[in-house]
Design an enzyme around this catalytic site. Structure first.
Site, PDB file in Angstrom:
ATOM      1  N   TYR A  19       3.615 -24.018 -15.972  1.00  0.00           N
ATOM      2  CA  TYR A  19       4.670 -24.185 -14.964  1.00  0.00           C
ATOM      3  C   TYR A  19       5.458 -22.911 -14.700  1.00  0.00           C
ATOM      4  O   TYR A  19       6.565 -22.956 -14.167  1.00  0.00           O
ATOM      5  CB  TYR A  19       5.642 -25.292 -15.414  1.00  0.00           C
ATOM      6  CG  TYR A  19       4.982 -26.623 -15.661  1.00  0.00           C
ATOM      7  CD1 TYR A  19       4.119 -27.186 -14.719  1.00  0.00           C
ATOM      8  CD2 TYR A  19       5.224 -27.341 -16.827  1.00  0.00           C
ATOM      9  CE1 TYR A  19       3.513 -28.407 -14.945  1.00  0.00           C
ATOM     10  CE2 TYR A  19       4.629 -28.566 -17.059  1.00  0.00           C
ATOM     11  CZ  TYR A  19       3.767 -29.095 -16.109  1.00  0.00           C
ATOM     12  OH  TYR A  19       3.176 -30.312 -16.330  1.00  0.00           O
ATOM     13  N   HIS A 101      19.201  -8.547 -37.568  1.00  0.00           N
ATOM     14  CA  HIS A 101      20.444  -8.958 -36.903  1.00  0.00           C
ATOM     15  C   HIS A 101      20.325  -8.505 -35.450  1.00  0.00           C
ATOM     16  O   HIS A 101      20.306  -7.312 -35.150  1.00  0.00           O
ATOM     17  CB  HIS A 101      21.644  -8.296 -37.588  1.00  0.00           C
ATOM     18  CG  HIS A 101      22.958  -8.935 -37.218  1.00  0.00           C
ATOM     19  ND1 HIS A 101      23.404  -8.995 -35.931  1.00  0.00           N
ATOM     20  CD2 HIS A 101      23.903  -9.557 -37.976  1.00  0.00           C
ATOM     21  CE1 HIS A 101      24.574  -9.608 -35.898  1.00  0.00           C
ATOM     22  NE2 HIS A 101      24.900  -9.977 -37.133  1.00  0.00           N
ATOM     23  N   THR A 137      33.140  -8.698 -33.438  1.00  0.00           N
ATOM     24  CA  THR A 137      32.167  -9.464 -34.198  1.00  0.00           C
ATOM     25  C   THR A 137      31.049  -9.826 -33.223  1.00  0.00           C
ATOM     26  O   THR A 137      31.275  -9.815 -31.990  1.00  0.00           O
ATOM     27  CB  THR A 137      32.819 -10.707 -34.831  1.00  0.00           C
ATOM     28  OG1 THR A 137      31.928 -11.249 -35.792  1.00  0.00           O
ATOM     29  CG2 THR A 137      33.142 -11.752 -33.789  1.00  0.00           C
ATOM     30  N   SER A 138      29.880 -10.139 -33.745  1.00  0.00           N
ATOM     31  CA  SER A 138      28.747 -10.376 -32.835  1.00  0.00           C
ATOM     32  C   SER A 138      29.048 -11.479 -31.827  1.00  0.00           C
ATOM     33  O   SER A 138      28.636 -11.413 -30.674  1.00  0.00           O
ATOM     34  CB  SER A 138      27.505 -10.776 -33.631  1.00  0.00           C
ATOM     35  OG  SER A 138      27.281  -9.844 -34.629  1.00  0.00           O
ATOM     36  N   HIS A 186      17.073 -57.434  -7.944  1.00  0.00           N
ATOM     37  CA  HIS A 186      16.255 -58.105  -8.976  1.00  0.00           C
ATOM     38  C   HIS A 186      14.786 -58.156  -8.552  1.00  0.00           C
ATOM     39  O   HIS A 186      14.054 -59.056  -8.934  1.00  0.00           O
ATOM     40  CB  HIS A 186      16.762 -59.529  -9.268  1.00  0.00           C
ATOM     41  CG  HIS A 186      18.223 -59.576  -9.552  1.00  0.00           C
ATOM     42  ND1 HIS A 186      18.743 -59.412 -10.814  1.00  0.00           N
ATOM     43  CD2 HIS A 186      19.281 -59.725  -8.725  1.00  0.00           C
ATOM     44  CE1 HIS A 186      20.057 -59.474 -10.747  1.00  0.00           C
ATOM     45  NE2 HIS A 186      20.419 -59.648  -9.489  1.00  0.00           N
ATOM     46  N   GLN A 263      35.847 -17.973 -35.168  1.00  0.00           N
ATOM     47  CA  GLN A 263      34.979 -16.829 -34.828  1.00  0.00           C
ATOM     48  C   GLN A 263      34.250 -17.100 -33.517  1.00  0.00           C
ATOM     49  O   GLN A 263      33.992 -16.194 -32.729  1.00  0.00           O
ATOM     50  CB  GLN A 263      33.937 -16.568 -35.939  1.00  0.00           C
ATOM     51  CG  GLN A 263      33.045 -15.370 -35.597  1.00  0.00           C
ATOM     52  CD  GLN A 263      32.086 -15.003 -36.730  1.00  0.00           C
ATOM     53  OE1 GLN A 263      30.894 -15.297 -36.657  1.00  0.00           O
ATOM     54  NE2 GLN A 263      32.610 -14.357 -37.765  1.00  0.00           N
ATOM     55  N   SER A 311      -7.440 -39.261  -7.301  1.00  0.00           N
ATOM     56  CA  SER A 311      -7.979 -39.776  -8.551  1.00  0.00           C
ATOM     57  C   SER A 311      -9.374 -39.181  -8.727  1.00  0.00           C
ATOM     58  O   SER A 311     -10.106 -38.999  -7.757  1.00  0.00           O
ATOM     59  CB  SER A 311      -8.056 -41.301  -8.442  1.00  0.00           C
ATOM     60  OG  SER A 311      -9.046 -41.798  -9.300  1.00  0.00           O
ATOM     61  N   VAL A 318      -4.114 -41.343  -3.071  1.00  0.00           N
ATOM     62  CA  VAL A 318      -3.173 -40.216  -3.048  1.00  0.00           C
ATOM     63  C   VAL A 318      -2.096 -40.628  -4.051  1.00  0.00           C
ATOM     64  O   VAL A 318      -1.357 -41.586  -3.821  1.00  0.00           O
ATOM     65  CB  VAL A 318      -2.520 -40.031  -1.658  1.00  0.00           C
ATOM     66  CG1 VAL A 318      -1.641 -38.795  -1.656  1.00  0.00           C
ATOM     67  CG2 VAL A 318      -3.557 -39.969  -0.566  1.00  0.00           C
ATOM     68  N   ARG A 351      33.062 -20.612 -38.705  1.00  0.00           N
ATOM     69  CA  ARG A 351      31.793 -20.524 -37.982  1.00  0.00           C
ATOM     70  C   ARG A 351      30.641 -20.946 -38.871  1.00  0.00           C
ATOM     71  O   ARG A 351      30.663 -20.737 -40.078  1.00  0.00           O
ATOM     72  CB  ARG A 351      31.529 -19.102 -37.450  1.00  0.00           C
ATOM     73  CG  ARG A 351      30.431 -18.316 -38.135  1.00  0.00           C
ATOM     74  CD  ARG A 351      29.653 -17.400 -37.165  1.00  0.00           C
ATOM     75  NE  ARG A 351      28.812 -18.179 -36.277  1.00  0.00           N
ATOM     76  CZ  ARG A 351      28.409 -17.757 -35.085  1.00  0.00           C
ATOM     77  NH1 ARG A 351      28.768 -16.580 -34.631  1.00  0.00           N
ATOM     78  NH2 ARG A 351      27.654 -18.515 -34.340  1.00  0.00           N
ATOM     79  N   SER A 356      23.599 -20.597 -32.844  1.00  0.00           N
ATOM     80  CA  SER A 356      22.813 -19.446 -32.376  1.00  0.00           C
ATOM     81  C   SER A 356      21.425 -19.881 -31.919  1.00  0.00           C
ATOM     82  O   SER A 356      21.038 -19.674 -30.764  1.00  0.00           O
ATOM     83  CB  SER A 356      22.729 -18.412 -33.497  1.00  0.00           C
ATOM     84  OG  SER A 356      21.891 -17.360 -33.101  1.00  0.00           O
TER      85      SER A 356
END
Ligand SMILES: O=C(O)C[C@H](Nc1ncnc2c1ncn2[C@@H]1O[C@H](COP(=O)(O)O)[C@@H](O)[C@H]1O)C(=O)O
Length: 478
Positions: A19, A101, A137-138, A186, A263, A311, A318, A351, A356
């Site tokens: 896809y 990291h 900080t990251s 219904h 964090q 098919s 179709v 944290r 992540s």
């Protein structure tokens, strides 16, 4: 031959394999290299703010001892993410293989580019590496990058595809607003509607979700390891770091500033967004199933694709495969989005790192929806109403006129007209479980003591004209 020996690598998942064409636009925003590129943009803009200041601090360097960047130097720094290509991806991966990291690897990658700066950019030198990732900080880098990646993906890819579906449905709702259609509640014949009004219901529902998506806030934070600006103040005690943080998130990153975090940015905005997209997916899933059943009933005919096979064994067929594909992929998207919404809002104490790896699946969650949107759009473009079937259904179900007749009888009784008692029961006796035709309905009306005006109004009704104000209601679909 082993498939793992083939180059380029064979995709494991269908989003990047079979896809790929439908989902490729998301690669620009939600792939791993896109995230790393965004991290570089954030790191570089943070350096520029620290060096050149902002209106709120008189455009002075935020950090003492740092020289403001010239325009050429800013351009050099900003080119680092923009030039991040196949070679850069490999170089970043090489750093990550050592650091284990990913954000530290981004920092080292920027250091490498600083080493390559032309000599005339005197401020881009070895000493400048100290400013890369300064006081960060990251998660300061990650949360801003992810918010920007998701915002861009939503604004540039997902929402335009979603709007295309809504616009197409709105156009068809208008086109078919007078096209009477037998209702089924219904699964049984019920008060007729119009095809346009039924599509307009979806337009109205989807537009409500679109408004939520367009008003979605994307929050960001930059406040250090536990959200206290501790390191910032220890290093530069005289700086108004709250003002710097607000400036950066709001004006430089184009996000909503989150002042109060651990964090991690708390990810509540992500939960809100993914819940809304999931809700929109479910509405479109309902549409897929409805249209599939309309096709099965013959209400919609499909335009056969030249050269295509329905098919493998029954040549006449179709098959509504695009609606079936969309239905399945909306479901998968919902399950991923629901997991993201449910889990991202929790993190242990200041944290944990579960968010992540979870956030690495945002691309898949939106990718399955994107794929479903693509197939739903293709499916919708390939169908048209089959007037013959629609008229036949209405004509074969005159008993649906039992409702207006018994309701009109009640109104007459309320106005004091004699002989109008037990209207429901009388109509039920004639119509319940029987096949009824036009002549029988007319004869029943004649047998009652209606005033001439009511009798004429009821006799003028057919299943095809008993649609109330359905066509007018289409106006409310926006
Ligand atoms: O700024 C910091 O790094 C602070 C540190 N917290 C962390 N914050 C953000 N990322 C961190 C953190 N810790 C690790 N890593 C790196 O995250 C990556 C996780 O990889 P994956 O599970 O594949 O998503 C993988 O690359 C990890 O190395 C702390 O001790 O509080």
């Amino acid at each position: 031959m082993k498939l793992t020996d083939i180059s380029p690598a064979i995709a494991l998942t269908p989003l990047d394999g079979r896809y790929h064409n439908a989902t490729a636009p998301l690669v620009e925003y939600l792939s791993e290299p896109a995230l790393n590129r965004e991290r570089m943009r954030v790191e570089v803009e943070w350096m520029i703010l620290l060096a050149n200041g902002f209106e709120g601090n008189g455009n002075q360097p935020v950090v003492d001892g740092v020289k403001p960047f010239t325009e050429e130097e800013k351009s050099f720094l900003r080119a680092i993410p923009e030039d991040f290509g196949a070679e850069g991806i490999a170089a970043h991966a090489a750093h990550e293989a050592v650091t284990h990291h990913d954000v530290k690897a981004v920092e080292y990658y920027i250091d490498d580019q600083i080493d390559k700066a032309p000599a005339e950019l005197t401020n881009i030198n070895d000493a400048l590496k100290t400013l890369v990732h300064f006081a960060c900080t990251s998660e300061d880098i990650n949360n801003l990058s992810i918010a920007r990646c998701v915002k861009n993906a939503m604004e540039n890819v997902w929402t335009p595809a979603f709007k295309e579906i809504i616009d197409h449905l709105a156009e068809k709702a208008e086109e078919y607003k007078d096209k009477a259609l037998l209702s089924l509640t219904h699964g049984q014949p019920a008060t007729p509607t119009t095809l346009g009004k039924e599509l307009a219901v979806y337009v109205y529902r989807l537009n409500r979700q679109l408004k939520h998506i367009e008003n979605q806030e994307y929050l960001g934070k930059i406040n250090g390891a536990t959200g206290t600006f501790g390191a910032h103040l220890a290093a530069c005690p005289d700086v108004d770091w709250i003002a710097v943080s607000r400036e950066f998130v709001t004006n430089r990153m184009g996000l909503t500033w989150n002042p109060l975090t651990t964090q991690i940015e708390s990810h509540d905005w992500q939960a809100e967004l993914y819940s809304t997209v999931s809700h929109a997916n479910r509405i479109m899933h309902n549409l897929c199933v409805d249209v599939w059943m309309y096709i099965s009933r013959g209400v919609f005919a499909q335009v056969p694709v030249k050269g295509a096979t329905g098919s493998s064994t029954m040549p006449h067929k179709v098959n509504p495969i695009r609606f079936e594909n969309a239905e399945a992929n909306f479901e998968i998207s919902c399950s991923l989005l629901d997991t993201l919404s449910a889990t991202l809002v929790e993190s242990r104490w200041q944290r944990d790192l579960t968010d992540s790896t979870t956030q690495r699946n945002i691309g898949s969650a939106l990718g399955y929806s994107q794929l479903a949107l693509y197939n739903l759009m293709g499916g919708l473009k390939s169908i048209h109403p089959n007037d013959h079937v629609i008229s036949r259904e209405l004509d074969e179900n005159w008993e649906v006129l039992g409702e207006p007749i018994q309701t009109a009888m009640r109104a007459c009784e309320l106005r004091g007209l004699p002989g109008m008692d037990k209207p429901y029961e009388k109509v039920k006796e004639l119509m319940r479980g029987h096949e009824i035709n036009k002549e029988q309905v007319e004869a029943f009306i004649d047998q009652q003591s209606f005033d001439p005006e009511t009798a004429a109004r009821l006799k003028a009704l057919t299943p095809a004209t008993y649609t109330g104000v359905a066509s007018k209601l289409v106006e409310f679909d926006r």
